[in-house]
Design a protein around this motif. Sequence first.
Motif, PDB file in Angstrom:
ATOM      1  N   HIS A   3       0.833  -1.205   0.000  1.00  0.00           N
ATOM      2  CA  HIS A   3       0.000   0.000   0.000  1.00  0.00           C
ATOM      3  C   HIS A   3       0.868   1.254   0.000  1.00  0.00           C
ATOM      4  O   HIS A   3       0.373   2.357   0.237  1.00  0.00           O
ATOM      5  CB  HIS A   3      -0.920  -0.003   1.217  1.00  0.00           C
ATOM      6  N   ASP A   4       2.156   1.086  -0.265  1.00  0.00           N
ATOM      7  CA  ASP A   4       3.092   2.213  -0.214  1.00  0.00           C
ATOM      8  C   ASP A   4       2.759   3.321  -1.209  1.00  0.00           C
ATOM      9  O   ASP A   4       3.137   4.462  -1.006  1.00  0.00           O
ATOM     10  CB  ASP A   4       4.521   1.734  -0.449  1.00  0.00           C
ATOM     11  N   GLN A  68     -11.922   8.891   8.356  1.00  0.00           N
ATOM     12  CA  GLN A  68     -12.449  10.143   8.900  1.00  0.00           C
ATOM     13  C   GLN A  68     -11.374  11.230   8.954  1.00  0.00           C
ATOM     14  O   GLN A  68     -11.665  12.402   8.746  1.00  0.00           O
ATOM     15  CB  GLN A  68     -13.005   9.913  10.312  1.00  0.00           C
ATOM     16  N   PHE A  69     -10.128  10.830   9.182  1.00  0.00           N
ATOM     17  CA  PHE A  69      -9.031  11.797   9.284  1.00  0.00           C
ATOM     18  C   PHE A  69      -8.232  11.914   7.990  1.00  0.00           C
ATOM     19  O   PHE A  69      -7.192  12.566   7.967  1.00  0.00           O
ATOM     20  CB  PHE A  69      -8.097  11.419  10.442  1.00  0.00           C
ATOM     21  N   GLY A  70      -8.673  11.262   6.931  1.00  0.00           N
ATOM     22  CA  GLY A  70      -7.946  11.332   5.665  1.00  0.00           C
ATOM     23  C   GLY A  70      -6.708  10.461   5.647  1.00  0.00           C
ATOM     24  O   GLY A  70      -5.829  10.648   4.808  1.00  0.00           O
ATOM     25  N   ALA A  71      -6.625   9.497   6.578  1.00  0.00           N
ATOM     26  CA  ALA A  71      -5.487   8.578   6.653  1.00  0.00           C
ATOM     27  C   ALA A  71      -5.709   7.465   5.640  1.00  0.00           C
ATOM     28  O   ALA A  71      -6.067   6.336   5.979  1.00  0.00           O
ATOM     29  CB  ALA A  71      -5.334   8.034   8.069  1.00  0.00           C
ATOM     30  N   TYR A  72      -5.488   7.800   4.382  1.00  0.00           N
ATOM     31  CA  TYR A  72      -5.843   6.913   3.276  1.00  0.00           C
ATOM     32  C   TYR A  72      -5.079   5.596   3.270  1.00  0.00           C
ATOM     33  O   TYR A  72      -5.647   4.540   3.007  1.00  0.00           O
ATOM     34  CB  TYR A  72      -5.629   7.631   1.945  1.00  0.00           C
ATOM     35  N   ARG A  73      -3.783   5.631   3.536  1.00  0.00           N
ATOM     36  CA  ARG A  73      -3.008   4.387   3.493  1.00  0.00           C
ATOM     37  C   ARG A  73      -3.463   3.416   4.579  1.00  0.00           C
ATOM     38  O   ARG A  73      -3.685   2.239   4.317  1.00  0.00           O
ATOM     39  CB  ARG A  73      -1.510   4.655   3.640  1.00  0.00           C
ATOM     40  N   LEU A  74      -3.614   3.909   5.781  1.00  0.00           N
ATOM     41  CA  LEU A  74      -4.062   3.063   6.896  1.00  0.00           C
ATOM     42  C   LEU A  74      -5.458   2.516   6.624  1.00  0.00           C
ATOM     43  O   LEU A  74      -5.734   1.336   6.855  1.00  0.00           O
ATOM     44  CB  LEU A  74      -4.035   3.871   8.197  1.00  0.00           C
ATOM     45  N   SER A  75      -6.329   3.361   6.105  1.00  0.00           N
ATOM     46  CA  SER A  75      -7.684   2.933   5.780  1.00  0.00           C
ATOM     47  C   SER A  75      -7.673   1.852   4.696  1.00  0.00           C
ATOM     48  O   SER A  75      -8.401   0.857   4.790  1.00  0.00           O
ATOM     49  CB  SER A  75      -8.522   4.132   5.335  1.00  0.00           C
ATOM     50  N   ALA A  76      -6.837   2.029   3.673  1.00  0.00           N
ATOM     51  CA  ALA A  76      -6.750   1.037   2.597  1.00  0.00           C
ATOM     52  C   ALA A  76      -6.210  -0.292   3.111  1.00  0.00           C
ATOM     53  O   ALA A  76      -6.700  -1.370   2.717  1.00  0.00           O
ATOM     54  CB  ALA A  76      -5.869   1.568   1.464  1.00  0.00           C
ATOM     55  N   MET A  77      -5.228  -0.245   3.993  1.00  0.00           N
ATOM     56  CA  MET A  77      -4.681  -1.475   4.556  1.00  0.00           C
ATOM     57  C   MET A  77      -5.732  -2.197   5.391  1.00  0.00           C
ATOM     58  O   MET A  77      -5.895  -3.415   5.283  1.00  0.00           O
ATOM     59  CB  MET A  77      -3.445  -1.164   5.407  1.00  0.00           C
ATOM     60  N   PRO A  95      -6.009 -16.829   7.575  1.00  0.00           N
ATOM     61  CA  PRO A  95      -5.649 -15.529   6.984  1.00  0.00           C
ATOM     62  C   PRO A  95      -4.166 -15.381   6.636  1.00  0.00           C
ATOM     63  O   PRO A  95      -3.667 -14.262   6.537  1.00  0.00           O
ATOM     64  CB  PRO A  95      -6.032 -14.563   8.095  1.00  0.00           C
ATOM     65  N   GLU A  96      -3.459 -16.479   6.425  1.00  0.00           N
ATOM     66  CA  GLU A  96      -2.007 -16.417   6.220  1.00  0.00           C
ATOM     67  C   GLU A  96      -1.575 -15.438   5.130  1.00  0.00           C
ATOM     68  O   GLU A  96      -0.520 -14.822   5.217  1.00  0.00           O
ATOM     69  CB  GLU A  96      -1.447 -17.813   5.922  1.00  0.00           C
ATOM     70  N   GLU A  97      -2.393 -15.268   4.096  1.00  0.00           N
ATOM     71  CA  GLU A  97      -2.014 -14.377   2.997  1.00  0.00           C
ATOM     72  C   GLU A  97      -1.925 -12.915   3.416  1.00  0.00           C
ATOM     73  O   GLU A  97      -1.388 -12.080   2.693  1.00  0.00           O
ATOM     74  CB  GLU A  97      -2.999 -14.524   1.827  1.00  0.00           C
ATOM     75  N   LEU A  98      -2.422 -12.594   4.593  1.00  0.00           N
ATOM     76  CA  LEU A  98      -2.427 -11.209   5.076  1.00  0.00           C
ATOM     77  C   LEU A  98      -1.172 -10.828   5.852  1.00  0.00           C
ATOM     78  O   LEU A  98      -1.067  -9.688   6.319  1.00  0.00           O
ATOM     79  CB  LEU A  98      -3.657 -10.971   5.968  1.00  0.00           C
ATOM     80  N   ILE A  99      -0.240 -11.738   5.978  1.00  0.00           N
ATOM     81  CA  ILE A  99       0.913 -11.494   6.857  1.00  0.00           C
ATOM     82  C   ILE A  99       1.644 -10.188   6.536  1.00  0.00           C
ATOM     83  O   ILE A  99       1.950  -9.407   7.440  1.00  0.00           O
ATOM     84  CB  ILE A  99       1.891 -12.690   6.892  1.00  0.00           C
ATOM     85  N   GLU A 100       1.914  -9.900   5.274  1.00  0.00           N
ATOM     86  CA  GLU A 100       2.662  -8.681   4.934  1.00  0.00           C
ATOM     87  C   GLU A 100       1.905  -7.421   5.324  1.00  0.00           C
ATOM     88  O   GLU A 100       2.487  -6.467   5.853  1.00  0.00           O
ATOM     89  CB  GLU A 100       2.994  -8.658   3.446  1.00  0.00           C
ATOM     90  N   THR A 101       0.610  -7.404   5.069  1.00  0.00           N
ATOM     91  CA  THR A 101      -0.196  -6.229   5.397  1.00  0.00           C
ATOM     92  C   THR A 101      -0.298  -6.048   6.901  1.00  0.00           C
ATOM     93  O   THR A 101      -0.174  -4.927   7.415  1.00  0.00           O
ATOM     94  CB  THR A 101      -1.596  -6.339   4.769  1.00  0.00           C
ATOM     95  N   ILE A 102      -0.486  -7.143   7.619  1.00  0.00           N
ATOM     96  CA  ILE A 102      -0.626  -7.046   9.078  1.00  0.00           C
ATOM     97  C   ILE A 102       0.689  -6.629   9.725  1.00  0.00           C
ATOM     98  O   ILE A 102       0.697  -5.807  10.651  1.00  0.00           O
ATOM     99  CB  ILE A 102      -1.189  -8.356   9.651  1.00  0.00           C
ATOM    100  N   VAL A 103       1.806  -7.118   9.226  1.00  0.00           N
ATOM    101  CA  VAL A 103       3.110  -6.710   9.762  1.00  0.00           C
ATOM    102  C   VAL A 103       3.346  -5.213   9.513  1.00  0.00           C
ATOM    103  O   VAL A 103       3.936  -4.525  10.347  1.00  0.00           O
ATOM    104  CB  VAL A 103       4.242  -7.563   9.143  1.00  0.00           C
TER     105      VAL A 103
END
Length: 146
Positions: A3-4, A68-77, A95-103
């Motif tokens: 999501h960079d 709500q605060f315009g924190a688009y990257r965090l919201s997208a993740m 949910p193993e496929e989510l490891i990169e996003t969760i880290v």
Amino acid sequence: MSHDDTELVNLAHLSRSRAELGAAFLRILGYFREDGVKSIKAVEDAFRARNSAALVSPAHTLKGESAQFGAYRLSAMAEHIEMTARRCVEARQGPEELIETIVALRPCFTETMALLDREASPTVLRRPGAFGRRVDIPVAGFGRAG
């Protein structure tokens, strides 16, 4: 999934939110900080337990509050975690496929809060700059020349 490329915080959106919330802005930002820490811990705990269903609610909460605060990257993740977790629940998968996003979620939250705190700082005077851009001017502290 990276999501960079997504904007960390949209400052125009943040400015609108700040204007709409008025005097309540700092209080609600504090709630966001507290809720965000809780939501991220819940996401991490659910992932460690490989519980896809338990990922959905905290990710959903984080998604909405971030937006709500315009924190688009965090919201997208958070949205990616929520939607993938819902799919995993339906498919009865972990949910193993989510490891990169969760880290990456906690560091993104930390970076987002640092930017929001800087923008919310009462020691920064804001006035319109050239061509509609904002210019941040530090306000001199007590006993210091500006």
